[in-house]
Scaffold this active site. Structure first.
Site, short mmCIF file in Angstrom:
data_model
loop_
_atom_site.label_atom_id
_atom_site.label_comp_id
_atom_site.label_asym_id
_atom_site.label_seq_id
_atom_site.Cartn_x
_atom_site.Cartn_y
_atom_site.Cartn_z
N GLU A 162 42.62 41.66 30.26
CA GLU A 162 43.65 40.62 30.12
C GLU A 162 43.48 39.79 28.85
OE1 GLU A 162 43.93 38.26 33.65
OE2 GLU A 162 44.69 39.90 34.83
N GLU A 369 44.17 45.74 38.81
CA GLU A 369 44.07 44.58 39.72
C GLU A 369 45.41 44.37 40.39
OE1 GLU A 369 42.67 40.83 38.08
OE2 GLU A 369 41.17 41.86 36.86
C1 BGP Z 1 42.95 37.93 36.80
C2 BGP Z 1 41.52 38.10 36.36
C3 BGP Z 1 40.54 38.18 37.48
C4 BGP Z 1 40.86 37.33 38.68
C5 BGP Z 1 42.34 37.31 39.03
C6 BGP Z 1 42.73 36.25 40.02
O1 BGP Z 1 43.67 37.27 35.82
O2 BGP Z 1 41.37 39.26 35.59
O3 BGP Z 1 39.25 37.96 36.97
O4 BGP Z 1 40.19 36.16 38.76
O5 BGP Z 1 43.15 37.12 37.90
O6 BGP Z 1 42.76 35.01 39.39
P1 BGP Z 1 42.30 33.68 40.07
O7 BGP Z 1 40.90 33.92 40.52
O8 BGP Z 1 42.42 32.63 39.05
O9 BGP Z 1 43.24 33.48 41.21
#
Ligand code: BGP
Length: 475
Positions: A162, A369
């Site tokens: 990202e 993800e």
């Molecule tokens: C993405 C990242 C992850 C993860 C996820 C959820 O942007 O790659 O590392 O954390 O988001 O985000 P958050 O934990 O802020 O809800």
């Protein structure tokens, strides 16, 4: 899904490993940032997190029990190179060999992310990290070490996780390290990262390793708030600056002219050389990793007061005479429900995004993800009934299956996440895992693992190679 489709789950080093200061690991920008009071929820840090560093065997045993086919995790750069370059930390190298070997032994494909935001602090302090083109060489040297060590064992590499998120949060919104708020710096830092990405892909090919390589991008498909051409044009602007700015160079090897012109008209001097342009053409990815959580809705700048949300960004910027809010504004989508964190829930948007990617680029896609962040409750019987997560994932996987039928080439799906983990700014209030970890802001909790209802549900999805067959079987 095709026979070799991978059903997996994902994580990142800083969010799971803990062991922040032992066995030779150097500090990262996140170690420093999370220790500054006020930066994270109740000042939670990644010092211990869920202690994957010491418990990886237990977690991998749970993955095996579930039937997980792939596990995406990241390597901590400062665990390999404590100061970002120079001396290699053998204990760090050994740790990742052990994790990779354990996964393979258990029949789980390792998907390795090279950079998931934990930049060695030394590189930030000595030359401003991604804000300096020196990062390209240091990143390449770091990758060379990883490819040499693990290249024969790893079939899927994710270069940068990202880039759009760590650039925007780090260089515009100042919510992530290095907490900058400067458009000129943002565009240049972003460009250096894009070149670094291409250069290591080129290196990987030159090393003639057997696997596939590509970055993971946080793709928010954009909608126009209305069919008013002004809103549609604003949506196009948003596509340039929130999607194509990354996806085009990653996949086609060059920026498109509209993106470049838009940036130029914003008064930015992009530090782009002829050598950079060559590197980009040589470093096209094999597949694109997509992290999908939500879509975004856009309206034109002329008509409204909803500008506030975006305008905040320019407050301390060195360049005050422009802002993206002249080009587009974020708007609310009245058709979509939201999560407890106000993220739009949009399974159909997932499919729309996959179709747009396929029709524009025709490239293999790996979902790296996708998941729901929620407050989970461990009840007295030590169970977690997370039907909301099952619903969310099931709706998204259903749309994914549709997208495949409609012609998208999807090679794998990794949910976020396998275990509960440290959510950057939200501590442990926001959980994503199939496995609950008894962990709160209090570092003394026991870190016991409990399988949630969604654990058993995903086990069935994997067994049935998707939702469609699973639902049919259960009818
Ligand atoms: C993405 C990242 C992850 C993860 C996820 C959820 O942007 O790659 O590392 O954390 O988001 O985000 P958050 O934990 O802020 O809800």
């Amino acid at each position: 899904m095709k026979k070799d489709f991978l059903w997996g789950s994902a994580s990142a080093a800083y969010q799971i490993e803990g062991a922040a200061n032992i066995d030779g690991k150097g500090p990262s920008i996140w170690d420093q940032f999370s220790h500054i009071p006020g930066n994270t929820y109740k000042n939670t840090t990644g010092d211990v997190t869920i202690d994957f560093y010491h418990r990886y065997q237990e977690d991998i045993a749970l993955m095996r029990e579930m039937g997980l086919q792939a596990y995406r995790f990241s390597i901590s750069w400062p665990r390999i190179l404590p100061t970002g370059s120079g001396r290699v930390n053998q204990e760090g190298i050994d740790f990742y060999h052990a994790v990779i070997d354990e996964l393979i032994k258990n029949g789980i494909e390792p998907i390795v992310t090279i950079y998931h935001w934990d930049l060695p602090l030394e590189l930030q302090q000595s030359y401003n990290g991604f804000g300096n083109r020196k990062i390209i060489e240091d990143f390449t040297n770091y990758c060379k070490i990883l490819f040499t060590e693990y290249g024969e064992k790893v079939n899927y590499w994710i270069t940068l996780n990202e880039q759009n998120v760590f650039m925007e949060a780090g260089y515009l919104d100042a919510t992530f390290p290095p907490q900058e708020n400067d458009y000129q710096l943002y565009f240049n830092a972003n460009h250096y990262a894009t070149v670094a990405n291409a250069q290591v892909i080129d290196l990987y090919r030159k090393m003639k390793l057997p696997g596939k390589i590509g970055p993971s991008f946080a793709y928010k498909a954009v909608y126009a708030k209305s069919c008013d051409p002004a809103d549609v044009l604003a949506m196009e602007n948003a596509q340039e600056l929130t999607n194509w700015l990354w996806l085009d160079p990653y996949i086609t090897g060059k920026y498109n002219q509209i993106t470049l012109k838009t940036i130029e008209k914003m008064g930015i001097n992009l530090d782009i050389t002829t050598q950079d342009i060559e590197i980009l053409t040589k470093g096209k990815c094999d597949f694109i990793g997509i992290n999908y959580y939500r879509t975004q809705t856009i309206k034109s700048a002329d008509k409204t007061k909803e500008a506030v949300e975006v305008s905040k960004r320019t407050v301390n910027s060195n360049i005050k005479n422009f802002a993206t809010d002249k080009l587009y504004l974020k708007a609310k989508n009245q058709y979509l429900p939201t999560t407890e964190w106000n993220w739009a829930i949009d399974p159909v948007g997932f499919r729309i995004m996959l179709r747009r990617l396929t029709s524009r680029y025709d490239i293999p896609i790996m979902i790296t993800e996708n998941g729901l962040g929620a407050v989970d409750v461990l009840n007295e019987e030590k169970k977690i009934h997370d039907d909301y997560r099952i619903n969310y994932l099931s709706q998204h996987i259903t749309e994914l299956e549709q997208a495949v039928e409609e012609g998208c080439n999807i090679i794998g799906y990794c949910s976020w996440s396998f275990q509960d983990l440290f959510s950057w700014l939200n501590g442990y209030t926001k959980r994503y895992g199939f496995v609950y970890v008894d962990r709160d802001v209090d570092d003394n909790s026991k870190l016991l693992r409990y399988k949630k209802d969604s654990f058993y549900w995903y086990q069935q999805v994997i067994k049935n190679n998707g939702i469609k067959n699973f639902n049919n079987d259960n009818e």
